[in-house]
Motif scaffolding. Sequence first.
Motif, PDB file in Angstrom:
ATOM      1  N   ASN A  94      28.322  46.863  52.534  1.00  0.00           N
ATOM      2  CA  ASN A  94      28.191  47.743  53.706  1.00  0.00           C
ATOM      3  C   ASN A  94      28.586  49.197  53.441  1.00  0.00           C
ATOM      4  OD1 ASN A  94      27.313  45.677  55.501  1.00  0.00           O
ATOM      5  ND2 ASN A  94      29.411  44.921  55.604  1.00  0.00           N
ATOM      6  N   SER A  95      29.071  49.497  52.239  1.00  0.00           N
ATOM      7  CA  SER A  95      29.481  50.884  51.986  1.00  0.00           C
ATOM      8  C   SER A  95      29.174  51.304  50.556  1.00  0.00           C
ATOM      9  CB  SER A  95      30.976  51.046  52.273  1.00  0.00           C
ATOM     10  OG  SER A  95      31.739  50.097  51.557  1.00  0.00           O
ATOM     11  N   LEU A  96      27.941  50.988  50.112  1.00  0.00           N
ATOM     12  CA  LEU A  96      27.558  51.276  48.739  1.00  0.00           C
ATOM     13  C   LEU A  96      27.587  52.770  48.420  1.00  0.00           C
ATOM     14  CD1 LEU A  96      24.618  48.757  48.185  1.00  0.00           C
ATOM     15  CD2 LEU A  96      26.782  48.798  46.956  1.00  0.00           C
ATOM     16  N   ASN A  97      27.314  53.608  49.426  1.00  0.00           N
ATOM     17  CA  ASN A  97      27.252  55.050  49.168  1.00  0.00           C
ATOM     18  C   ASN A  97      28.613  55.726  49.275  1.00  0.00           C
ATOM     19  OD1 ASN A  97      27.484  54.754  51.911  1.00  0.00           O
ATOM     20  ND2 ASN A  97      26.099  56.436  52.435  1.00  0.00           N
ATOM     21  N   ASP A  98      29.671  54.934  49.534  1.00  0.00           N
ATOM     22  CA  ASP A  98      31.003  55.539  49.674  1.00  0.00           C
ATOM     23  C   ASP A  98      32.084  54.556  49.222  1.00  0.00           C
ATOM     24  OD1 ASP A  98      32.859  57.496  50.359  1.00  0.00           O
ATOM     25  OD2 ASP A  98      33.105  56.702  52.386  1.00  0.00           O
ATOM     26  N   LEU A  99      31.887  53.990  48.035  1.00  0.00           N
ATOM     27  CA  LEU A  99      32.819  52.968  47.554  1.00  0.00           C
ATOM     28  C   LEU A  99      34.061  53.592  46.932  1.00  0.00           C
ATOM     29  CD1 LEU A  99      30.647  50.213  45.820  1.00  0.00           C
ATOM     30  CD2 LEU A  99      31.982  49.995  47.916  1.00  0.00           C
ATOM     31  N   VAL A 109      41.595  50.761  43.943  1.00  0.00           N
ATOM     32  CA  VAL A 109      41.922  51.125  45.328  1.00  0.00           C
ATOM     33  C   VAL A 109      41.450  50.030  46.288  1.00  0.00           C
ATOM     34  CG1 VAL A 109      41.465  52.782  47.181  1.00  0.00           C
ATOM     35  CG2 VAL A 109      41.914  53.602  44.860  1.00  0.00           C
ATOM     36  N   MET A 110      40.266  49.501  46.039  1.00  0.00           N
ATOM     37  CA  MET A 110      39.734  48.434  46.882  1.00  0.00           C
ATOM     38  C   MET A 110      40.671  47.229  46.874  1.00  0.00           C
ATOM     39  SD  MET A 110      36.148  46.333  46.420  1.00  0.00           S
ATOM     40  CE  MET A 110      35.273  47.854  46.090  1.00  0.00           C
ATOM     41  N   ALA A 111      41.112  46.832  45.677  1.00  0.00           N
ATOM     42  CA  ALA A 111      42.012  45.685  45.566  1.00  0.00           C
ATOM     43  C   ALA A 111      43.324  45.939  46.292  1.00  0.00           C
ATOM     44  CB  ALA A 111      42.273  45.370  44.092  1.00  0.00           C
ATOM     45  N   GLU A 112      43.872  47.134  46.120  1.00  0.00           N
ATOM     46  CA  GLU A 112      45.140  47.460  46.781  1.00  0.00           C
ATOM     47  C   GLU A 112      44.994  47.424  48.294  1.00  0.00           C
ATOM     48  OE1 GLU A 112      48.582  50.970  46.795  1.00  0.00           O
ATOM     49  OE2 GLU A 112      46.874  51.094  45.413  1.00  0.00           O
ATOM     50  N   LEU A 153      42.960  45.658  49.998  1.00  0.00           N
ATOM     51  CA  LEU A 153      42.740  44.280  50.437  1.00  0.00           C
ATOM     52  C   LEU A 153      43.960  43.396  50.208  1.00  0.00           C
ATOM     53  CD1 LEU A 153      39.104  43.828  49.090  1.00  0.00           C
ATOM     54  CD2 LEU A 153      39.775  43.842  51.496  1.00  0.00           C
ATOM     55  N   GLY A 154      44.971  43.921  49.498  1.00  0.00           N
ATOM     56  CA  GLY A 154      46.191  43.150  49.261  1.00  0.00           C
ATOM     57  C   GLY A 154      46.063  42.108  48.182  1.00  0.00           C
ATOM     58  N   ILE A 155      45.303  42.411  47.137  1.00  0.00           N
ATOM     59  CA  ILE A 155      45.121  41.475  46.035  1.00  0.00           C
ATOM     60  C   ILE A 155      45.116  42.280  44.750  1.00  0.00           C
ATOM     61  CG2 ILE A 155      42.580  41.584  46.063  1.00  0.00           C
ATOM     62  CD1 ILE A 155      42.526  38.580  45.533  1.00  0.00           C
ATOM     63  N   ASN A 156      45.593  41.694  43.639  1.00  0.00           N
ATOM     64  CA  ASN A 156      45.569  42.474  42.406  1.00  0.00           C
ATOM     65  C   ASN A 156      44.190  42.405  41.753  1.00  0.00           C
ATOM     66  OD1 ASN A 156      45.453  40.345  40.352  1.00  0.00           O
ATOM     67  ND2 ASN A 156      47.605  39.934  40.802  1.00  0.00           N
ATOM     68  N   VAL A 157      43.922  43.353  40.868  1.00  0.00           N
ATOM     69  CA  VAL A 157      42.580  43.518  40.304  1.00  0.00           C
ATOM     70  C   VAL A 157      42.144  42.289  39.518  1.00  0.00           C
ATOM     71  CG1 VAL A 157      41.192  44.861  38.688  1.00  0.00           C
ATOM     72  CG2 VAL A 157      42.757  46.032  40.235  1.00  0.00           C
ATOM     73  N   ASN A 158      43.048  41.702  38.741  1.00  0.00           N
ATOM     74  CA  ASN A 158      42.686  40.536  37.934  1.00  0.00           C
ATOM     75  C   ASN A 158      42.223  39.367  38.799  1.00  0.00           C
ATOM     76  OD1 ASN A 158      43.295  41.843  35.540  1.00  0.00           O
ATOM     77  ND2 ASN A 158      45.400  41.080  35.471  1.00  0.00           N
ATOM     78  N   LYS A 159      42.922  39.145  39.898  1.00  0.00           N
ATOM     79  CA  LYS A 159      42.530  38.039  40.780  1.00  0.00           C
ATOM     80  C   LYS A 159      41.222  38.352  41.508  1.00  0.00           C
ATOM     81  CE  LYS A 159      46.554  37.148  42.971  1.00  0.00           C
ATOM     82  NZ  LYS A 159      47.495  36.343  43.790  1.00  0.00           N
ATOM     83  N   LEU A 160      41.010  39.645  41.831  1.00  0.00           N
ATOM     84  CA  LEU A 160      39.748  40.037  42.457  1.00  0.00           C
ATOM     85  C   LEU A 160      38.587  39.776  41.497  1.00  0.00           C
ATOM     86  CD1 LEU A 160      38.495  41.341  45.001  1.00  0.00           C
ATOM     87  CD2 LEU A 160      38.695  43.546  43.842  1.00  0.00           C
ATOM     88  N   GLN A 161      38.774  40.140  40.229  1.00  0.00           N
ATOM     89  CA  GLN A 161      37.726  39.898  39.235  1.00  0.00           C
ATOM     90  C   GLN A 161      37.481  38.397  39.063  1.00  0.00           C
ATOM     91  OE1 GLN A 161      35.786  42.053  38.021  1.00  0.00           O
ATOM     92  NE2 GLN A 161      36.822  43.997  37.584  1.00  0.00           N
ATOM     93  N   TYR A 221      30.476  34.513  42.525  1.00  0.00           N
ATOM     94  CA  TYR A 221      29.193  35.178  42.313  1.00  0.00           C
ATOM     95  C   TYR A 221      28.749  35.199  40.854  1.00  0.00           C
ATOM     96  CZ  TYR A 221      30.757  36.721  46.891  1.00  0.00           C
ATOM     97  OH  TYR A 221      31.238  36.750  48.182  1.00  0.00           O
ATOM     98  N   GLY A 222      29.589  34.673  39.968  1.00  0.00           N
ATOM     99  CA  GLY A 222      29.212  34.582  38.574  1.00  0.00           C
ATOM    100  C   GLY A 222      29.138  35.890  37.828  1.00  0.00           C
ATOM    101  N   CYS A 223      29.849  36.906  38.306  1.00  0.00           N
ATOM    102  CA  CYS A 223      29.791  38.219  37.670  1.00  0.00           C
ATOM    103  C   CYS A 223      31.060  39.007  37.973  1.00  0.00           C
ATOM    104  CB  CYS A 223      28.561  39.001  38.150  1.00  0.00           C
ATOM    105  SG  CYS A 223      28.562  39.343  39.930  1.00  0.00           S
ATOM    106  N   THR A 224      31.245  40.116  37.263  1.00  0.00           N
ATOM    107  CA  THR A 224      32.370  41.000  37.537  1.00  0.00           C
ATOM    108  C   THR A 224      32.102  41.805  38.804  1.00  0.00           C
ATOM    109  OG1 THR A 224      31.436  42.848  36.280  1.00  0.00           O
ATOM    110  CG2 THR A 224      32.782  41.239  35.058  1.00  0.00           C
ATOM    111  N   VAL A 225      33.117  42.496  39.284  1.00  0.00           N
ATOM    112  CA  VAL A 225      32.941  43.329  40.479  1.00  0.00           C
ATOM    113  C   VAL A 225      31.920  44.421  40.216  1.00  0.00           C
ATOM    114  CG1 VAL A 225      34.088  44.845  42.126  1.00  0.00           C
ATOM    115  CG2 VAL A 225      35.321  42.867  41.216  1.00  0.00           C
TER     116      VAL A 225
END
Length: 341
Positions: A245-250, A255-258, A260-268, A275-279
């Motif tokens: 919903n915000s591809l033009n302003d990501l 920052v996204m992980a922070e 959302l309250g999750i660390n980057v490794n767990k988000l990946q 989804y079978g892929c990286t962020v």
Amino acid sequence: MKKIQVQSLPLYEVIRDIAEAFGSSYDENCGEYHLNLPENIGKGFIKGINFDGGFGILIYQCTFFNDVEIQFNVNKTHPLKFLYCLNGELSHRFQNGEELNTINQYQSAIVASKNYNGHILHFKANTETQIGSLEIDREQFQEKVRCELSSLHPELKTLFTDYKATNQFYYSGDYSLYIADLFKRIEEFENNDFVRRIFLEGQAYEILTNQIIQYHDDHNDSKNRSLLRRSELDIVKNAASLIENSLNDLETIDVMAENLGINVNKLQHGFKYLYGCTVNMYIQKQRLDLAKTLLTKTDFNISEIVERIGLSSKSYFSKVFKEMYSISPSEFRTNHKKRTT
């Protein structure tokens, strides 16, 4: 509320006592005991199996028509229990206590009673409930793994070696994604012979192994925890929705992980699992999917499309588009127009 007294151990006698309380029978196959709930009690089943070394597993997959309380009251030391709520909810209290602890879906609890005090499990009426319970006789079990116990977290080492039950213990938290998958494998495995027993024992030990790893991970600072919990998948799905919903302003992934309250490794890890892929790969796919829609459904020029999908370079956009679809954006638009006319 229907109250059931279980006054026996090991697991096959537990199944027997529950069957007698329900006025029902149970089946046995290669050491695995299976009780289907009578039609007047509810829908589903309870099953269990003991392995060597004081280790076993119980599975409750039940929808009771009335509240049911199973009271484990045995005049001896009770097993150490690892409880996993896979669906619905379960409440637990110690026989000598008043506090009722609720274990919700995607949560687990490690429980050990003191002395000969038992455990009370409460199932809510008309709630589809699925519970996995690892059961460990600590006196037998520590003979099997006495050397390995020395490497445990001090609290766990004390818990596993307390075979006389001198201390009460309760610990709860969200179980990991991998543990959820292990229970799913148990549910889906259909072989009913010797192979099944080996499989179930292997899965039970793997659940225990990962629970111990998770316990150590739980004691890290929240930003440094590496294991993705089943409950955190919703955060990963929120991240995917945010990207779409915000591809033009990501924001950056950090920052996204922070936010959302999750660390980057767990988000990946979550993106790879769902989804079978990286962020970054997911972001790129969403951008290219949107670009295809804009190329076929609108008259925006390439520069406008590049801006709307959140990129800043026409040449980079053309490069990644061609890598993905083996055709340039302009050629893709031209071919689409030819097909539709």
